[in-house]
Design a protein around this motif. Structure first.
Motif, mmCIF file in Angstrom:
data_model
loop_
_atom_site.group_PDB
_atom_site.id
_atom_site.type_symbol
_atom_site.label_atom_id
_atom_site.label_comp_id
_atom_site.label_asym_id
_atom_site.label_seq_id
_atom_site.Cartn_x
_atom_site.Cartn_y
_atom_site.Cartn_z
ATOM 1 N N ALA A 1 2.775 1.647 10.976
ATOM 2 C CA ALA A 1 2.486 2.288 12.275
ATOM 3 C C ALA A 1 1.686 3.183 12.161
ATOM 4 O O ALA A 1 0.762 3.492 13.497
ATOM 5 N N LYS A 2 1.249 3.889 11.150
ATOM 6 C CA LYS A 2 0.057 4.815 10.921
ATOM 7 C C LYS A 2 -1.354 4.040 11.409
ATOM 8 O O LYS A 2 -2.008 4.618 12.079
ATOM 9 N N GLY A 3 -1.376 2.815 10.915
ATOM 10 C CA GLY A 3 -2.502 1.988 11.491
ATOM 11 C C GLY A 3 -3.739 2.049 10.735
ATOM 12 O O GLY A 3 -4.475 1.126 11.013
ATOM 13 N N ASP A 4 -4.065 2.855 9.918
ATOM 14 C CA ASP A 4 -5.510 2.892 9.198
ATOM 15 C C ASP A 4 -5.496 2.219 7.934
ATOM 16 O O ASP A 4 -6.515 1.882 7.513
ATOM 17 N N ILE A 5 -4.114 1.528 7.585
ATOM 18 C CA ILE A 5 -4.379 0.721 6.161
ATOM 19 C C ILE A 5 -3.665 -0.659 6.436
ATOM 20 O O ILE A 5 -2.465 -0.810 6.741
ATOM 21 N N ARG A 6 -4.375 -1.718 6.629
ATOM 22 C CA ARG A 6 -3.842 -3.137 6.708
ATOM 23 C C ARG A 6 -4.869 -4.162 5.913
ATOM 24 O O ARG A 6 -5.977 -3.745 6.375
ATOM 25 N N THR A 7 -4.135 -5.160 5.489
ATOM 26 C CA THR A 7 -4.873 -6.052 4.953
ATOM 27 C C THR A 7 -5.781 -6.886 6.063
ATOM 28 O O THR A 7 -5.293 -6.920 7.152
ATOM 29 N N PRO A 8 -6.570 -7.691 5.677
ATOM 30 C CA PRO A 8 -7.510 -8.694 6.526
ATOM 31 C C PRO A 8 -6.649 -9.575 7.252
ATOM 32 O O PRO A 8 -7.035 -9.730 8.556
ATOM 33 N N ASP A 9 -5.449 -10.199 6.947
ATOM 34 C CA ASP A 9 -4.795 -11.032 7.844
ATOM 35 C C ASP A 9 -4.115 -10.091 9.044
ATOM 36 O O ASP A 9 -3.588 -10.909 9.795
ATOM 37 N N THR B 1 -7.399 -3.223 0.771
ATOM 38 C CA THR B 1 -7.018 -4.385 -0.433
ATOM 39 C C THR B 1 -5.517 -4.243 -0.581
ATOM 40 O O THR B 1 -4.828 -3.308 0.083
ATOM 41 N N THR B 2 -5.205 -5.248 -1.176
ATOM 42 C CA THR B 2 -3.661 -5.089 -2.135
ATOM 43 C C THR B 2 -3.371 -3.955 -2.441
ATOM 44 O O THR B 2 -2.283 -3.335 -2.003
ATOM 45 N N THR B 3 -4.167 -3.263 -3.332
ATOM 46 C CA THR B 3 -3.799 -1.986 -3.864
ATOM 47 C C THR B 3 -3.728 -0.696 -2.856
ATOM 48 O O THR B 3 -3.144 -0.041 -3.019
ATOM 49 N N ASP B 4 -4.736 -0.906 -1.990
ATOM 50 C CA ASP B 4 -4.814 0.205 -0.715
ATOM 51 C C ASP B 4 -3.307 0.129 -0.136
ATOM 52 O O ASP B 4 -2.838 1.482 -0.002
ATOM 53 N N PHE B 5 -2.826 -0.871 0.133
ATOM 54 C CA PHE B 5 -1.517 -0.934 0.855
ATOM 55 C C PHE B 5 -0.472 -0.511 -0.010
ATOM 56 O O PHE B 5 0.653 0.150 0.512
ATOM 57 N N THR B 6 -0.546 -0.916 -1.249
ATOM 58 C CA THR B 6 0.354 -0.853 -2.203
ATOM 59 C C THR B 6 0.766 0.650 -2.513
ATOM 60 O O THR B 6 1.692 1.371 -2.280
ATOM 61 N N GLU B 7 -0.581 1.331 -2.517
ATOM 62 C CA GLU B 7 -0.660 2.547 -2.815
ATOM 63 C C GLU B 7 -0.089 3.680 -1.788
ATOM 64 O O GLU B 7 0.668 4.595 -2.044
ATOM 65 N N ALA B 8 -0.307 3.174 -0.469
ATOM 66 C CA ALA B 8 0.096 3.775 0.511
ATOM 67 C C ALA B 8 1.808 3.806 0.635
ATOM 68 O O ALA B 8 2.263 4.785 0.966
ATOM 69 N N VAL B 9 2.472 2.831 0.442
ATOM 70 C CA VAL B 9 3.714 2.399 0.272
ATOM 71 C C VAL B 9 4.268 3.507 -0.695
ATOM 72 O O VAL B 9 5.200 4.114 -0.412
ATOM 73 N N LEU B 10 3.633 3.448 -2.052
ATOM 74 C CA LEU B 10 3.916 4.227 -3.123
ATOM 75 C C LEU B 10 4.118 5.863 -2.519
ATOM 76 O O LEU B 10 4.976 6.556 -3.008
ATOM 77 N N THR B 11 3.027 6.183 -1.776
ATOM 78 C CA THR B 11 2.725 7.585 -1.419
ATOM 79 C C THR B 11 3.989 7.935 -0.634
ATOM 80 O O THR B 11 4.578 9.179 -0.542
ATOM 81 N N HIS B 12 4.195 7.085 0.499
ATOM 82 C CA HIS B 12 5.326 7.455 1.411
ATOM 83 C C HIS B 12 6.595 7.529 0.585
ATOM 84 O O HIS B 12 7.490 8.452 0.913
#
Length: 347
Positions: free
Chosen positions: A321-329, A335-346
């Motif tokens: 929903a925040k919209g700034d982190i999403r993978t190419p698909d 990256t995979t790591t970017d999204f994973t770290e964002a979920v962990l932070t939340h």
């Protein structure tokens, strides 16, 4: 702290990238609720097949039987025919452990652009151990002009009834609406039998509104008006096709999770993302980890931790929903790591 023993099969391709992401999130959510995990990793894969001639060892199922659950990353690689990899690993596990329910939730998250309009929040319940994916049949006259192949479908009263009861019970807990996928106008024996059993089980679940749709019309309606559906139940083949279609309608097959369930819990259940091994992006670090992370949430729910499972799904939703982190698909560059770290932070 309660500890759960998990068998981990990263498998092939991006399975090696999304599996660590999912397990990291699984551990973080579990810790918040006083639960820990031990992981036993198995290198069963197409690479093993090319090296040793088998996807898994002869005692593979016995090894898996000792675990509380199984997490699978992906199966398939260039150079190994898909029927070899599938029938050498995934299908034997599903059948030996009577994982007759394949559960595939589909949801359009805020922040994802869908190719269709409307609200999407449904679940596909796929019969997972018989139907069109039987072992009965064969080939004759190979290499001659009259070469032929015969494949038999298997629909048993016990097999169909148990998956229908699961689907009706799920629909009763959700929106109270069940749609059965059929094709009884063209397939003369198995699908009329399926329809008969749907009517029988519907009579036992009067609180659930039940309708049937021919598979071709159902695919069209799923694209044109996905919001009309809540729980869809189908045979092995129909459920497989519908769940991939629904995932695409919801924005990307990369977000789709699945659970192979033995509801009686006599055997371990298995959890896996739907997307496959994606060899075209393997090693680039851009695989979407949502399908794997959401599959880990389904595992938590199965292990009796629904609150932790809900927190993972809520974290996925918040990041999207925040919209700034999403993978190419999903149209992004993360990256995979970017999204994973964002979920962990939340979390």
């Amino acid at each position: 702290m309660t500890t759960h023993d998990i068998a981990v099969i990263p498998g092939d391709g991006i399975g090696h990238e999304v599996t660590p992401a999912a397990l990291e999130v699984l551990q973080a959510a579990g810790r918040r609720h006083g639960h820990g995990f031990t992981f036993t990793e198995y290198d069963w894969s197409c690479e093993r097949y090319l090296r040793e001639g088998a996807m898994m060892p002869d005692d593979g199922l016995e090894r898996l039987r000792r675990h509380d659950a199984i997490f699978l990353g992906a199966v398939g690689a260039p150079g190994v025919p898909d029927h070899v990899s599938l029938w050498g690993l995934l299908i034997p596990i599903r059948r030996a452990f009577r994982q007759y329910v394949n559960l595939r939730p589909v949801r359009l998250f805020e922040g994802i652009d869908s190719p269709v309009r409307g609200h999407i929040d449904l679940v596909v319940v796929r019969e997972n151990t018989e139907g069109e994916y039987s072992e009965i049949g064969g080939r004759m006259n190979r290499g001659f002009p009259d070469e032929m192949a015969v494949q038999q479908s298997v629909f048993t009263r016990a097999g169909v009834t148990r998956v229908l009861d699961y689907a009706f019970d799920l629909a009763a807990r959700r929106g109270g609406h069940l749609t059965s996928a059929t094709k009884s106008n063209g397939i003369i024996h198995t699908l009329p039998f399926w329809d008969e059993l749907v009517r029988e089980r519907a009579a036992e679940h009067p609180g659930v509104r039940c309708d049937s749709e021919h598979i071709d019309a159902l695919c069209a309606k799923l694209v044109l008006d996905p919001g009309r559906f809540d729980v869809i139940v189908g045979s092995n083949l129909f459920g497989d096709i519908l769940s991939d279609l629904a995932a695409a309608v919801a924005g990307s097959i990369g977000i789709a999770p699945s659970a192979n369930l033995n509801p009686e819990r006599d055997f371990p259940s298995m959890f896996e993302p739907v997307h496959g091994s994606a060899p075209d992006i393997h090693g680039l670090g851009v695989a979407n980890p949502i399908g794997a992370i959401w599959s880990a949430a389904l595992m938590l729910d199965h292990l009796g931790l629904p609150a932790a499972a809900d927190e993972i799904v809520a974290a996925i939703a918040a990041v999207l929903a925040k919209g700034d982190i999403r993978t190419p698909d999903l149209g992004g560059t993360s990256t995979t790591t970017d999204f994973t770290e964002a979920v962990l932070t939340h979390l």
